[in-house]
Design an enzyme around this catalytic site. Structure first.
Site, PDB file in Angstrom:
ATOM      1  CG  ASP A 186      -9.173  -5.426  13.412  1.00  0.00           C
ATOM      2  OD1 ASP A 186      -9.914  -6.421  13.395  1.00  0.00           O
ATOM      3  OD2 ASP A 186      -9.305  -4.468  12.634  1.00  0.00           O
ATOM      4  CG  HIS A 211     -17.347  -5.942  15.943  1.00  0.00           C
ATOM      5  ND1 HIS A 211     -18.056  -5.617  14.808  1.00  0.00           N
ATOM      6  CD2 HIS A 211     -16.175  -6.489  15.500  1.00  0.00           C
ATOM      7  CE1 HIS A 211     -17.366  -5.951  13.730  1.00  0.00           C
ATOM      8  NE2 HIS A 211     -16.217  -6.478  14.120  1.00  0.00           N
TER       9      HIS A 211
END
Length: 428
Positions: A242, A336
């Site tokens: 992430d 995303h």
């Protein structure tokens, strides 16, 4: 959760110099025992609790290196923005109490700044210290202070309120709890040791005295530095790497994107930044029902190493035009990572510096867990807002997350020696 990478992980500091041997007749000290355990791999045997020994893991990180890291309180920018991710964090917002105004706020920021400076140096608070962190070093502690929109009305400083602090727009995916959002004052605490972080939280709370009361508080965590064989981008609670595309301090335009320029307006925000804080709940039960390929399609990156689905390694540029044998994009249109790219959002970028959180299990058995999203930018209307609007219109990840709290805070530049944070605002 825009796909922009985290600051590079810190390399653990060199071990502290060994202490003198324990005095005769005092037995084996805790430090000596830890040193023995680290060197020999002390384990408890299964038979009758007998003690046995096994070979130590290769290249074990000495415990003392975690505590020796130190961030500086005084500087051009406040601490807690460009430093690497810390293992433990606390986010807390305060409201000034009825009757407290500009004078009380100035005294409070003076107290808070003095306490933060001492604790970040590995010292005690200097007054009524609890002793919680007595045995630890600084552990890379940072304490960061910011002002919310409502602070300026309560202190009679409306004319000094920045336009960039205007309330964030509503987003269709928001399910915001107003009790856990906003606030007059915001404090971010981070450290690589849980007790050091708690010690700072308790000291800040006590320093508030009668001037301010806690509005909300949230606790988070990240992987401890040194827990992996080599520095790497963090993972979130979905198991995804992430933050691969985070701006880096070495980028030529980093300061322009993240910090208010020295000539910026208002003048008291020179070298400061704006923090958007969002409590993002991850619907982990739903997410974990997806197959690994389905999860990767939602994000647009491989779960194992964070590489784009178009191929290469984690930092390989994503090929948005690459198609499979059926003529379909290998990085889906609603992935995303595709949607959050700066080149798809007019160059909008922000520095993400989050913490994961887990606050137990709800009555229905679902985990209350997710991300305490904190991002930094010179102007949230050009950083966070355009990216979130784009995500709001069709991000595949939105099915598996829920924004439950929100805040926006003006974080002034760092305090010079002899100054406290916010002094140019409160005494200007």
């Amino acid at each position: 959760m825009p796909d922009q990478s985290l600051p590079e992980a810190r390399t653990p500091a060199a071990p502290a110099a060994p202490e003198p041997a324990d005095a005769p007749g005092r037995g084996v000290s805790r430090r000596a025992l830890l040193g023995t355990a680290g060197a020999t791999g002390l384990v408890l045997g299964a038979a009758g609790g007998a003690v046995g020994y096994t070979a130590a893991p290769a290249q074990a990180t000495p415990l003392t290196s975690v505590g020796s890291g130190r961030a500086m309180f005084h500087g051009k920018h406040q601490p807690g923005i460009t430093e690497g991710l810390q293992a433990r964090g606390h986010l807390v917002a305060f409201d000034l109490t009825p009757g407290a105004g500009r004078r009380e706020a100035a005294a409070l920021l003076r107290r808070w700044s003095g306490t933060a400076e001492r604790l970040m140096a590995g010292e005690t608070t200097g007054h009524d210290d609890t002793g919680v962190a007595r045995d630890a070093g600084p552990s890379s502690l940072t304490v960061t202070f910011g002002f919310g929109h409502s602070f300026f009305g309560r202190t009679g400083l409306e004319k000094q309120r920045p336009g960039a602090l205007d309330p964030l727009p509503d987003f269709s995916g928001d399910r915001l709890d107003k009790r856990r959002s906003d606030g007059d004052l915001w404090v971010q605490i981070g450290a690589d040791d849980a007790l050091v972080a708690f010690h700072a939280l308790r000291a800040i709370q006590k320093d508030a005295g009668s001037a301010a009361r806690v509005r909300w508080q949230m606790n988070g965590f990240n992987r401890t530095p040194g827990a992996t064989a080599h520095p790497m981008t963090a993972r979130n609670l979905m198991g995804q790497v992430d933050g691969t595309r985070n701006p880096k301090p070495s980028d030529a335009d980093f300061d322009r994107r993240i910090f208010v320029p020295p000539s910026g307006e208002p003048a008291w925000m020179a070298n400061g930044s704006y923090a958007v804080v969002r409590r993002i709940r991850m619907l982990l039960d739903d997410w974990e029902k997806l197959s690994r390929p389905a999860q990767e399609a939602v994000i647009g990156r491989r779960k194992a190493d964070g590489a784009p689905l178009s191929g290469g390694g984690e930092t390989t540029p994503m090929d948005l035009e690459k198609a499979d044998a059926k003529g379909e994009y290998v990085v889906p249109l609603n992935a995303h990572a595709r949607i959050t790219r700066p080149d798809r959002n007019g160059g909008a970028a922000m520095l993400r510096r989050p913490f994961s959180y887990h606050d137990g299990i709800d009555a229905d058995g679902t985990p209350d867990a997710g991300l305490l999203f904190v991002c930094w930018q010179a102007d949230p209307l050009r950083g966070f807002v355009p990216v979130q609007r784009k995500l709001d219109r069709g991000d595949a990840l939105s099915t598996y997350i829920r924004h439950e709290a929100s805040g926006l805070f003006a974080v002034p530049g760092g305090a010079a020696d002899g100054e406290y944070v916010g002094q140019r605002l409160l005494e200007g």
